[in-house]
Scaffold this active site. Sequence first.
Site, PDB file in Angstrom:
ATOM      1  N   LYS A 233      11.756 -11.218 -28.362  1.00  0.00           N
ATOM      2  CA  LYS A 233      12.000 -11.211 -26.924  1.00  0.00           C
ATOM      3  C   LYS A 233      11.257 -12.345 -26.203  1.00  0.00           C
ATOM      4  CE  LYS A 233      14.745  -7.673 -26.097  1.00  0.00           C
ATOM      5  NZ  LYS A 233      15.992  -7.757 -25.342  1.00  0.00           N
ATOM      6  N   ARG A 268      14.738  -1.941 -32.815  1.00  0.00           N
ATOM      7  CA  ARG A 268      15.911  -2.800 -32.994  1.00  0.00           C
ATOM      8  C   ARG A 268      15.416  -4.208 -33.324  1.00  0.00           C
ATOM      9  NH1 ARG A 268      19.276  -6.075 -29.700  1.00  0.00           N
ATOM     10  NH2 ARG A 268      21.495  -5.934 -30.243  1.00  0.00           N
TER      11      ARG A 268
END
Length: 288
Positions: A233, A268
């Site tokens: 991210k 995830r």
Amino acid sequence: MRLRVKNLVLEFPRRPLVMGIVNLNDDSFSGDGTLAVEEALRRARQMTADGADIIDVGGESARTNRAAIPVGEEVRRVRPFVERFLAERASWPGRDGEQSPPPLLSVNTWRPDAARALLEAGAEILNDMSGLPDDENARLAAAHGASLLIMHSSGEPKVAHTHVQWRDIVAEQKRFFGAKIEMAVRAGLSAEAVILDPGLDFAKQRADNLRLLRDTAELAALGRPLLMPVSRKTVIGDVLDLPDPRDRDPGTWACLTAGVRRGVSIFRVHAVREAASCVRVAWAVQTA
């Protein structure tokens, strides 16, 4: 705590589940997309061998600097994968006996017409990045016996919301998820079929993302499985000054370890083998 996924019931606490990402597109932010179904299936088989409990497939990148593709194109990309995956997965060997046998299938989509087509094809989890603005996707999940993954965000998907400011992001998410669970249950979905996703990087600032990672346990206390989609991210890139997402895996492992300690149920990830190893060791330490 229980998670119902069609005819399967998963009991928590247990070793967190690992969700492997398969991008059936040509503009994935991490550069790992493909438009070839056979290649996508090969990757899913390898992820299963590497330790994935769930495969999450999407036909459209979530990037906000790309226009949304037509619903018909999204279904054309993903439905053949769903059909082949469900026909073949029983023969795929896993990494160990604690994995979900066989791997579960999640479809990453948000428009109801696409969701309906992919649930009809047999998908077991609807990964809805829209934030459930109305109850239509919850009704679809209920009608097909699927689980519903609700992501926190603000405003329409595929639109940048970098201006959004939160006074207290954790308090906001407690309110948001409480309302969305209630909406889903009213639409006919069992609360035990709901998964929560704090939506890192979506309508969040760096401080919001770090606060969510620090105070994850407060969201886990809502009593539903919490998915942490932290892999590669932007917040990791910000902390480490790494503009290329593919350089962010070591930062991802740090977040996974912290998440195991704070009650995350599902991670995830892109690099499944390394992530699964990280989760296995962190869980062993946590439960020793």
